[in-house]
Write a protein that holds these residues in place. Structure first.
Motif, mmCIF file in Angstrom:
data_model
loop_
_atom_site.group_PDB
_atom_site.id
_atom_site.type_symbol
_atom_site.label_atom_id
_atom_site.label_comp_id
_atom_site.label_asym_id
_atom_site.label_seq_id
_atom_site.Cartn_x
_atom_site.Cartn_y
_atom_site.Cartn_z
ATOM 1 N N UNK A 1 0.730 -1.109 -0.136
ATOM 2 C CA UNK A 1 0.088 0.045 0.067
ATOM 3 C C UNK A 1 0.871 1.292 0.149
ATOM 4 N N UNK A 2 1.973 1.366 0.828
ATOM 5 C CA UNK A 2 2.820 2.410 0.955
ATOM 6 C C UNK A 2 3.591 2.745 -0.491
ATOM 7 N N UNK A 3 3.660 1.799 -1.253
ATOM 8 C CA UNK A 3 4.408 1.826 -2.535
ATOM 9 C C UNK A 3 3.353 2.804 -3.526
ATOM 10 N N UNK A 4 2.306 2.840 -3.151
ATOM 11 C CA UNK A 4 1.345 3.462 -4.271
ATOM 12 C C UNK A 4 1.196 5.267 -3.498
ATOM 13 N N UNK A 5 1.912 5.452 -2.381
ATOM 14 C CA UNK A 5 1.762 6.729 -2.098
ATOM 15 C C UNK A 5 2.834 7.489 -2.209
ATOM 16 N N UNK A 6 2.753 8.706 -2.174
ATOM 17 C CA UNK A 6 4.008 9.736 -2.272
ATOM 18 C C UNK A 6 4.127 10.431 -1.071
ATOM 19 N N UNK A 7 5.126 10.337 -0.126
ATOM 20 C CA UNK A 7 4.934 11.186 1.244
ATOM 21 C C UNK A 7 4.955 12.823 1.134
ATOM 22 N N UNK A 8 5.165 13.258 0.080
ATOM 23 C CA UNK A 8 5.122 14.469 -0.299
ATOM 24 C C UNK A 8 3.941 15.263 -0.990
ATOM 25 N N UNK A 9 3.145 14.373 -1.516
ATOM 26 C CA UNK A 9 2.058 14.880 -2.317
ATOM 27 C C UNK A 9 0.828 13.887 -2.087
ATOM 28 N N UNK A 10 -0.507 14.392 -1.972
ATOM 29 C CA UNK A 10 -1.591 13.577 -1.580
ATOM 30 C C UNK A 10 -1.969 12.766 -2.990
ATOM 31 N N UNK A 11 -2.320 11.772 -2.793
ATOM 32 C CA UNK A 11 -2.800 10.678 -3.991
ATOM 33 C C UNK A 11 -4.019 11.184 -4.609
ATOM 34 N N UNK A 12 -4.734 11.946 -4.078
ATOM 35 C CA UNK A 12 -5.891 12.452 -4.820
ATOM 36 C C UNK A 12 -5.786 14.305 -4.772
ATOM 37 N N UNK A 13 -5.820 14.809 -5.665
ATOM 38 C CA UNK A 13 -5.553 16.192 -5.718
ATOM 39 C C UNK A 13 -6.889 16.942 -6.364
ATOM 40 N N UNK A 14 -6.831 18.412 -6.154
ATOM 41 C CA UNK A 14 -7.768 19.335 -6.442
ATOM 42 C C UNK A 14 -9.164 18.770 -6.668
ATOM 43 N N UNK A 15 -9.802 18.587 -7.964
ATOM 44 C CA UNK A 15 -11.094 18.337 -8.139
ATOM 45 C C UNK A 15 -11.382 16.900 -7.676
ATOM 46 N N UNK B 1 -10.183 15.366 -4.967
ATOM 47 C CA UNK B 1 -9.934 15.064 -3.578
ATOM 48 C C UNK B 1 -11.028 15.619 -2.991
ATOM 49 N N UNK B 2 -11.291 15.409 -1.775
ATOM 50 C CA UNK B 2 -12.392 15.665 -0.957
ATOM 51 C C UNK B 2 -12.756 16.980 -0.894
ATOM 52 N N UNK C 1 -4.700 25.856 2.562
ATOM 53 C CA UNK C 1 -3.651 25.258 1.485
ATOM 54 C C UNK C 1 -4.445 24.183 0.853
ATOM 55 N N UNK C 2 -4.326 24.091 -0.387
ATOM 56 C CA UNK C 2 -4.790 22.977 -1.277
ATOM 57 C C UNK C 2 -3.653 22.796 -2.031
ATOM 58 N N UNK D 1 -11.128 22.102 -5.060
ATOM 59 C CA UNK D 1 -10.072 23.048 -5.806
ATOM 60 C C UNK D 1 -10.674 24.524 -5.436
ATOM 61 N N UNK D 2 -11.647 24.690 -4.495
ATOM 62 C CA UNK D 2 -11.966 25.968 -4.190
ATOM 63 C C UNK D 2 -11.514 26.228 -3.053
ATOM 64 N N UNK D 3 -10.683 26.940 -2.575
ATOM 65 C CA UNK D 3 -10.015 27.137 -1.043
ATOM 66 C C UNK D 3 -10.792 27.960 -0.309
ATOM 67 N N UNK D 4 -10.937 27.745 0.971
ATOM 68 C CA UNK D 4 -11.657 28.437 1.792
ATOM 69 C C UNK D 4 -10.583 29.713 2.751
#
Length: 310
Positions: free
Chosen positions: A67-81, A83-84, A185-186, A87-90
């Motif tokens: 599972x950890x092989x599929x993750x980047x420690x410096x970036x989320x797997x799901x980004x912007x649209x 992701x949960x 931050x997004x 892409x509209x910051x608060x």
């Protein structure tokens, strides 16, 4: 009678008392059983569970490693649209009310009582602590057209923020508080700036439009602009004049956020010069860019808080 077999009958074990039965259960000297099992039986069941949990732990560890092989420690797997958070910051504000009243957005204090406003200044001290000692985090001075080089982050220098510094108690002691705004931050989000003053939205405040036209001459349009105003006509009157420190927005060279070590979020301090005393003032602040949508109910692109100074 000699050839007749002698019949034998089963006789139940003698009845034991509660204490005697418990003692036999703990240790039966006749059968050599401890807690109902012999030593060999205990050894077998212990060996079984050792092997069982060893295999189970090994399988879990192997699956976790895959599972950890599929993750980047410096970036989320799901980004912007994808992701949960989207892409509209608060927009957020500091200082926040006490944890005992976490759902509140009211900043209420008595300026003449240091013990009364101490909570707010301490909250700002904690919040701004991460902005200090920037040299240890490889922060550099940035400007429009001069972003941070690779591996570096832009500094947030607060030494010349006038009233909105720790030395001046962020204005709380003078009934002229500073409220700090930050854009959530997004990862990977890049603002689409208003690079053409002819494209400014109709709902943008007139004073901000004029400010952007002035900034166009200095080539500082690459900014996420900020506006704050009272929500009702009475709030506008009671809020009084305000200043945006150090500028009226978040400079574009702080974006996009890439989780670089030591990254410092840009801040805008809203300095309320003379809010009306003893009156609850409803305030809404908005961030402005082409790809920032305002939704008051879902708190997208804007933030609401109340200010009351006694």
């Amino acid at each position: 009678m000699e050839g007749k077999k002698v019949e034998q009958f089963y006789s139940p074990p003698p009845k034991l008392g509660k204490w005697e039965g418990f003692r036999v259960f703990l240790w039966n000297s006749e059968t050599g059983q401890f807690l109902g099992r012999t030593g060999a039986s205990w050894a077998k069941i212990l060996l079984f569970y050792v092997i069982f949990y060893a295999v189970l732990s090994g399988f879990f560890g192997a699956m976790l490693a895959v599972f950890y092989q599929t993750l980047d420690p410096n970036a989320p797997k799901w980004q912007l649209d994808n992701s949960l958070i989207g892409s509209n910051p608060g927009l957020g504000f500091r200082p926040m009310p006490p944890e005992s009243n976490v759902e509140s957005t009211l900043i209420w204090y008595k300026a003449s009582d240091e013990g009364n406003y101490l909570h707010w200044t301490r909250e700002l001290d904690k919040f701004l602590e991460g902005k200090k000692d920037t040299h240890e985090r490889s922060a550099v001075n940035c400007d429009y057209g001069r972003p941070a080089p690779a591996g570096k982050v832009c500094d947030v220098d607060m030494t010349s923020w006038g009233q909105c510094t720790k030395l001046n108690k962020y204005g709380f002691s003078r009934s002229a508080p500073c409220i700090f705004l930050k854009l959530n931050k997004i990862f990977g989000w890049e603002p689409k700036f208003y690079n053409n003053t002819k494209d400014l939205p109709a709902l943008m405040p007139a004073d901000l439009k004029e400010h952007i036209r002035q900034e166009e001459k200095a080539n500082r349009l690459d900014t996420v602009w900020v506006s704050c105003a009272g929500e009702n006509p009475a709030d506008v009157e009671n809020m009084g004049a305000i200043q945006y420190i150090p500028r009226r927005g978040f400079p574009g060279y702080y974006f996009p956020f890439k989780n670089t070590q030591g990254y410092l979020s840009p801040l805008v301090a809203v300095f309320f010069e003379k809010p009306k005393y003893g009156v609850l003032i409803n305030i809404e602040c908005k961030a402005w860019a082409h790809n920032i949508i305002h939704d008051r109910f879902e708190r997208r692109g804007s933030v609401h808080f109340e200010l009351m100074v006694d």
